[in-house]
Design a protein around this motif. Sequence first.
Motif, mmCIF file in Angstrom:
data_model
loop_
_atom_site.group_PDB
_atom_site.id
_atom_site.type_symbol
_atom_site.label_atom_id
_atom_site.label_comp_id
_atom_site.label_asym_id
_atom_site.label_seq_id
_atom_site.Cartn_x
_atom_site.Cartn_y
_atom_site.Cartn_z
ATOM 1 N N UNK A 145 4.270 -12.733 -3.913
ATOM 2 C CA UNK A 145 5.030 -12.317 -2.741
ATOM 3 C C UNK A 145 4.618 -13.238 -1.598
ATOM 4 N N UNK A 146 5.585 -13.742 -0.863
ATOM 5 C CA UNK A 146 5.295 -14.798 0.108
ATOM 6 C C UNK A 146 5.720 -14.376 1.517
ATOM 7 N N UNK A 147 4.812 -14.564 2.455
ATOM 8 C CA UNK A 147 5.118 -14.415 3.873
ATOM 9 C C UNK A 147 5.362 -15.802 4.448
ATOM 10 N N UNK A 148 6.560 -16.034 4.925
ATOM 11 C CA UNK A 148 6.961 -17.328 5.473
ATOM 12 C C UNK A 148 6.757 -17.294 6.982
ATOM 13 N N UNK A 149 5.753 -18.015 7.450
ATOM 14 C CA UNK A 149 5.462 -18.040 8.873
ATOM 15 C C UNK A 149 6.272 -19.129 9.567
ATOM 16 N N UNK A 150 6.713 -18.845 10.791
ATOM 17 C CA UNK A 150 7.388 -19.859 11.596
ATOM 18 C C UNK A 150 6.887 -19.756 13.031
ATOM 19 N N UNK A 151 6.955 -20.911 13.713
ATOM 20 C CA UNK A 151 6.562 -20.939 15.105
ATOM 21 C C UNK A 151 7.719 -20.670 16.031
ATOM 22 N N UNK A 176 -1.734 -14.530 15.606
ATOM 23 C CA UNK A 176 -1.978 -14.702 14.177
ATOM 24 C C UNK A 176 -2.627 -13.458 13.570
ATOM 25 N N UNK A 177 -3.433 -12.754 14.342
ATOM 26 C CA UNK A 177 -3.960 -11.480 13.863
ATOM 27 C C UNK A 177 -2.818 -10.515 13.586
ATOM 28 N N UNK A 178 -1.836 -10.497 14.486
ATOM 29 C CA UNK A 178 -0.666 -9.633 14.299
ATOM 30 C C UNK A 178 0.145 -10.072 13.082
ATOM 31 N N UNK A 179 0.242 -11.378 12.855
ATOM 32 C CA UNK A 179 0.982 -11.878 11.686
ATOM 33 C C UNK A 179 0.301 -11.442 10.391
ATOM 34 N N UNK A 180 -1.018 -11.590 10.336
ATOM 35 C CA UNK A 180 -1.751 -11.136 9.155
ATOM 36 C C UNK A 180 -1.617 -9.619 8.978
ATOM 37 N N UNK A 206 0.480 -4.992 5.977
ATOM 38 C CA UNK A 206 1.238 -3.745 6.005
ATOM 39 C C UNK A 206 2.381 -3.760 5.008
ATOM 40 N N UNK A 207 2.998 -4.928 4.838
ATOM 41 C CA UNK A 207 4.133 -5.030 3.912
ATOM 42 C C UNK A 207 3.680 -5.143 2.455
ATOM 43 N N UNK A 260 0.164 -11.139 -6.476
ATOM 44 C CA UNK A 260 -0.635 -11.808 -5.448
ATOM 45 C C UNK A 260 0.245 -12.092 -4.249
ATOM 46 N N UNK A 261 -0.383 -12.187 -3.099
ATOM 47 C CA UNK A 261 0.336 -12.331 -1.835
ATOM 48 C C UNK A 261 -0.105 -13.608 -1.145
ATOM 49 N N UNK A 262 0.865 -14.412 -0.721
ATOM 50 C CA UNK A 262 0.570 -15.673 -0.043
ATOM 51 C C UNK A 262 1.192 -15.680 1.344
ATOM 52 N N UNK A 263 0.442 -16.202 2.301
ATOM 53 C CA UNK A 263 0.957 -16.466 3.641
ATOM 54 C C UNK A 263 0.980 -17.974 3.834
#
Length: 245
Positions: A32-38, A71-75, A80-81, A7-10
Amino acid sequence: MNDNPTRVALVTGGSGGIGRAVAERLASDGMAVAVHYGGNKAKADETVAAITAAGGTAMTVSGDIADEHAMSAAFDAVEQRFDGVDVVVNTAGTMVLSPIATLDLDDLDRMHRTNIRGAFVVSQQAARRVRGGGAVVNFSTSVTRLQFPAYGAYAASKGAVEAMTMVLARELRGRDITVNTVAPGPTATPLFLEGKDESTVTKLSKAAPLERLGTPQDIAETVAFLAGPARWINGQVLYANGGIA
């Protein structure tokens, strides 16, 4: 339902505080985790390094959560990954404390942009992208119940997040996606501790029956529950505050 066993988490705001604890906790569950930062790439890289060192899989993504294109680009980058998104946890937020009578309205606008518009943008992307069997977790605050002075604007912004979350849960009928909000109480994070003297922190640490502040790990456990086994909890606000309210 996602056929991929991973499973994938953002996690937005995943570079520090509660966000980092959530990212690390979900990774420990095998996601699998996507770590978002500002703005703090170095902190986000530290979170990814910690997850990787523990045997997990992670990446960083960036962007202003209130900017729908960013945020669309982040998703897109996460999909993609990792081929999709199953869990979205929106911990990113900002807080300015002031009595309502004297609050600088520029600060109100800034909180509105991050806490309300940002939560809306992330939820909108999640509604479009999260796979069946997934979960969306937004963040509020127990101050919506506690009504502490000086928290009026912040609590108002988080009340809006609660309302939006409840509606989204119902709009996703039939898709097997849960949508909930976590409302932490006083938690030992830089956001909470900033600007408070020792006596104030001590008083708040004794307010809950458990007589301590929450930790980021306490909140992360609540998120992991909602993101994982809690499939029958939907359209709810969970108050993670040690019994203070």
